[in-house]
Design an enzyme around this catalytic site. Structure first.
Site, short mmCIF file in Angstrom:
data_model
loop_
_atom_site.label_atom_id
_atom_site.label_comp_id
_atom_site.label_asym_id
_atom_site.label_seq_id
_atom_site.Cartn_x
_atom_site.Cartn_y
_atom_site.Cartn_z
N GLU A 1 -8.90 -98.43 -74.18
CA GLU A 1 -9.56 -99.12 -73.06
C GLU A 1 -10.58 -100.16 -73.56
OE1 GLU A 1 -8.19 -98.83 -70.40
OE2 GLU A 1 -7.52 -96.78 -70.05
N HIS B 1 -16.57 -94.75 -69.62
CA HIS B 1 -15.45 -94.41 -68.73
C HIS B 1 -15.26 -92.92 -68.78
CE1 HIS B 1 -11.58 -94.11 -66.88
NE2 HIS B 1 -10.99 -93.75 -68.01
N HIS C 1 -13.60 -89.18 -66.32
CA HIS C 1 -12.74 -88.66 -65.24
C HIS C 1 -13.49 -87.54 -64.50
CE1 HIS C 1 -9.11 -89.63 -68.15
NE2 HIS C 1 -9.68 -90.73 -67.69
N GLU D 1 -31.28 -89.23 -52.90
CA GLU D 1 -31.67 -90.27 -53.87
C GLU D 1 -30.55 -91.23 -54.27
OE1 GLU D 1 -33.91 -88.29 -56.91
OE2 GLU D 1 -35.45 -87.75 -55.46
N HIS E 1 -7.95 -92.25 -60.99
CA HIS E 1 -8.04 -92.18 -62.45
C HIS E 1 -9.44 -91.74 -62.90
CE1 HIS E 1 -7.14 -94.11 -66.62
NE2 HIS E 1 -8.19 -93.34 -66.70
O1 2HA Z 1 -8.74 -92.98 -73.40
O2 2HA Z 1 -9.37 -92.09 -70.37
O3 2HA Z 1 -8.18 -94.30 -69.51
C1 2HA Z 1 -8.37 -92.08 -72.45
C2 2HA Z 1 -8.57 -92.60 -71.10
C3 2HA Z 1 -7.78 -93.77 -70.71
ZN ZN Z 2 -9.21 -92.66 -68.31
#
Ligand code: 2HA
Ligand code: ZN
Length: 271
Positions: free
Chosen positions: A116, A139, A141, A169, A210
């Site tokens: 990414e 990033h 999840h 908040e 995602h």
């Molecule tokens: O690298 O989360 O979006 C692993 C991820 C890809």
């Molecule tokens: Zn990801």
């Protein structure tokens, strides 16, 4: 030369990835972090003129030439960063051509930066254009944020408004709201460009079904942004489908924003 394993930025990367794994947000190789470093600080730990390898990035990042980043590795697990930082992390510098990453440390087993990287570096450029102090892109999840994607309309105003209603908040922590991209193929320059476009307006961008991107000045601040969205999403998921008897009203949100003097998205309120 000091031992790089004692460098605050390496320790912070270890602590943050361990924390995110512990929270269940970064299963397997899920999630990635990039953190722009200060050249003088890095030079206390590494010979910054010694390039171990050159790795093409596949896109041009002219605004980042000469900039140094510590970045999680592709296929690497957040779970393992703390016990083996030199394999799971790398320190790269964007070369003069804007398209090559010069490896200064890490990815010891021959690996490379996260798939990414386009979304990360393009987001850094976008955030720096509106906030010169931005240093971090994360990033992840996060579970409830992702769950909410399946049951809530993916409309930026409505999604942000719901999150703001879930914890007092929220409007103070992310007054600029949450941007949303539709489901897109990850790991591509296209999703990187789309993320960066949103990052000019938002520090938080949801990748539908995602995960989420966050940007900020420090690892703590950026982690905290995502953590606050995730907490609000958790409250939403715990109460979705139940009869709601109370809520934080728009007039309450205005009181909060005015009291804490934050510049919030007035067009995301209903009054
Ligand atoms: O690298 O989360 O979006 C692993 C991820 C890809
Ligand atoms: Zn990801």
């Amino acid at each position: 030369m000091k031992d790089i394993l004692t460098a605050p930025f390496v320790k912070e990367m270890c602590d943050t990835t361990a924390n995110m794994y512990r929270l269940g947000w970064d299963e397997r190789n899920g999630g990635n972090i990039s953190y722009m470093l200060d050249e003088e600080e890095v030079a206390q730990y590494l010979d910054i003129n010694h390039v171990l390898r050159e790795i093409p990035t596949g896109f041009k990042a002219d605004a980042l030439i000469g900039r140094i980043f510590i970045v999680t590795g592709t296929g690497k697990y957040f779970k393992n960063v703390k016990t083996d930082p030199e394999n799971n992390l790398g320190i790269i510098r964007i070369a003069e051509d804007g398209t090559t990453a010069q490896l200064l440390w890490g990815y010891k087993d021959g690996g490379k930066f996260t798939s990414e990287l386009p979304a990360h570096l393009m987001s850094h450029m976008a955030r720096l254009s509106v906030d010169k102090d931005n240093r971090v892109v994360i990033h992840s999840h996060p579970t409830n944020t992702l769950a909410m994607n399946y049951v809530h309309e993916l409309d930026e105003k409505k999604f942000t408004h719901t999150l703001w209603e879930m914890c007092t908040e929220c409007i103070v922590v992310f007054p600029d709201g949450v941007g949303i991209l539709p489901w897109m193929l990850c790991g591509t320059n296209e999703i990187g460009e789309a993320t960066a476009e949103k990052m000019k307006e938002f520090r938080l961008v949801i990748w539908a079904m995602h995960g989420i991107y966050g940007a900020g000045k420090t690892l703590d601040e950026t982690f905290g942004l995502i953590e606050t969205v995730e907490k609000a999403a958790q409250i939403y998921m715990l109460t979705a489908g139940l009869e709601r008897k109370n809520t934080i009203k728009d007039e309450d949100m205005i009181k909060l924003a005015e009291f804490f003097k934050v510049d919030y998205r007035k067009d995301f309120l209903n009054i």
